[in-house]
Design an enzyme around this catalytic site. Structure first.
Site, PDB file in Angstrom:
ATOM      1  N   CYS A 105       0.835  -1.196   0.000  1.00 53.36           N
ATOM      2  CA  CYS A 105       0.000   0.000   0.000  1.00 53.36           C
ATOM      3  C   CYS A 105       0.874   1.251   0.000  1.00 53.36           C
ATOM      4  O   CYS A 105       1.759   1.391   0.844  1.00 53.36           O
ATOM      5  CB  CYS A 105      -0.930   0.006   1.211  1.00 53.36           C
ATOM      6  N   HIS A 176       1.825  -7.342  -6.745  1.00 50.68           N
ATOM      7  CA  HIS A 176       1.156  -6.339  -7.570  1.00 50.68           C
ATOM      8  C   HIS A 176       2.165  -5.903  -8.623  1.00 50.68           C
ATOM      9  O   HIS A 176       3.226  -5.360  -8.287  1.00 50.68           O
ATOM     10  CB  HIS A 176       0.719  -5.161  -6.706  1.00 50.68           C
ATOM     11  N   GLY A 217      -3.091  -6.912 -10.369  1.00 48.29           N
ATOM     12  CA  GLY A 217      -2.910  -5.650 -11.076  1.00 48.29           C
ATOM     13  C   GLY A 217      -3.387  -5.669 -12.516  1.00 48.29           C
ATOM     14  O   GLY A 217      -2.793  -6.340 -13.355  1.00 48.29           O
ATOM     15  N   GLY A 238      -8.678  -7.400  -8.147  1.00 50.11           N
ATOM     16  CA  GLY A 238      -9.000  -6.306  -7.251  1.00 50.11           C
ATOM     17  C   GLY A 238     -10.266  -5.600  -7.683  1.00 50.11           C
ATOM     18  O   GLY A 238     -11.373  -6.117  -7.545  1.00 50.11           O
ATOM     19  N   ARG A 239     -10.100  -4.411  -8.261  1.00 46.37           N
ATOM     20  CA  ARG A 239     -11.260  -3.594  -8.612  1.00 46.37           C
ATOM     21  C   ARG A 239     -12.202  -4.283  -9.588  1.00 46.37           C
ATOM     22  O   ARG A 239     -13.418  -4.062  -9.552  1.00 46.37           O
ATOM     23  CB  ARG A 239     -10.788  -2.257  -9.190  1.00 46.37           C
TER      24      ARG A 239
END
Length: 333
Positions: A105, A176, A217, A238-239
């Site tokens: 992060c 990532h 990613g 993820g998103r």
């Protein structure tokens, strides 16, 4: 002297084949329960929980989860080996299947606490943290990192970090595939601006075949997941999994042969959970915010989102609102 934890069972690499990334403000327990209905096999991760919140703040409520969420990992943020070991013990005692350390992060708030991506500058400290946790719990202790930070443009930096993790006993590394810029870019920009470098992660797996390597990613389709799995042990979404959660059902079908459920069937299987949470005093909006993307790209999706967004915060909102939201999605008689 405290007794050593029981020996951890051998790592099953297939357990990391598909997973959903830890995402702050998104992957709470309601989101994870919903994602589990879409994918029985995916490994789910909590939002990052700081070791300080658990150890110093005594906020053990942050560990609350449903038994239906497993396999489930607790992601911790911190850099104090002793404190992380205590936090890991709390997580293991709460029933989590994995403890994951956040070394990826890039936010300023995280950097000020000396954890997250800035720890890639201190692999020896990360190793000490991992060793302390592994000495305390018998569940796997894993690391989620970036391919580098700031001026770390050489593969050698990632190679050294990985070698240090292996020496500390790490068996699973989630990477990532973007570098993080710790100054000058926001967390949002850090998810989009630094270029993706999938070949660097593929090389890592070739050079460290004993390590379970999962990639994260920019992966958004079933085809992209399958292509990555030809090179690596696992893919973490993820998103894409949050904004279009039905991709988890498609992936479940493609990777495991699980029958593809209808979207309405998923919602109806969620109904008992929603009604139980409403009785506990949970506001409907805390659950429905995770459902907004379920009909992404489908006719009537906009009306579904609008009905939930406008009504879920109102007093007394309950399951009837979701029934109402599904009306525009019904095929014409």
């Amino acid at each position: 002297m405290k007794p050593a934890p029981p020996a951890a069972p051998p790592i099953d690499a297939t357990s990391w084949r598909l997973s959903v990334a830890p995402m702050m403000d998104w992957t709470d327990r309601h989101c994870r329960y919903f994602h589990r209905l879409l994918s029985p096999h995916a490994r789910l991760y909590t939002e990052m929980v700081t070791s300080a919140a658990l150890v110093r703040g005594k906020q053990l409520r942050l560990l609350e989860h449903s038994q239906q969420e497993h396999p489930l990992a607790l992601q911790l943020g911190g850099s104090d080996p002793h404190e992380l070991a205590q936090a890991a013990r709390f997580g293991a005692e709460a029933g989590y299947d994995e403890i994951n350390l956040n070394v990826g992060c890039p936010s300023d708030r995280v950097q000020s606490g000396r954890f997250g991506a800035c720890l890639m500058y201190e692999p020896a400290l990360v190793a000490d943290c991992v060793k302390a946790m592994r000495d305390t719990v018998s569940v796997p202790v894993t690391v989620k990192c970036r391919i580098g930070v700031d001026e770390q443009d050489d593969y050698a930096d990632l190679q050294h970090f990985t070698e240090t993790m292996l020496e500390a006993g790490v068996e699973v590394l989630v990477v990532h595939a973007r570098k993080a810029w710790l100054k000058g870019l926001s967390p949002k920009e850090n998810r989009e601006i630094p270029p993706l470098d999938y070949p660097r992660v593929h090389r890592l797996k070739r050079e460290f075949p004993q390590l379970v390597v999962a990639i994260n990613g920019g992966i958004t389709t079933v085809e992209q997941v399958q292509a990555q799995l030809a090179e690596l042990d696992g893919v973490m979404l993820g998103r894409a999994a949050y904004h279009d959660p039905y991709i988890l059902a498609r992936l479940e079908h493609a990777l495991y042969g699980t029958p593809l459920p209808g979207r309405e069937d998923v919602l109806r299987r969620l109904q008992p959970y929603i009604e139980a949470e409403l009785k506990r005093g949970t506001a409907l909006k805390h659950i429905t915010r995770h459902l907004l993307g379920l009909y992404q790209g489908e006719p009537g999706a906009r009306g579904f989102r609008r009905t939930l967004s406008e009504g879920a915060h109102l007093p007394g909102a309950g399951w009837a609102l979701i029934e109402q939201a599904m009306i525009p999605l019904q095929p014409a008689a």
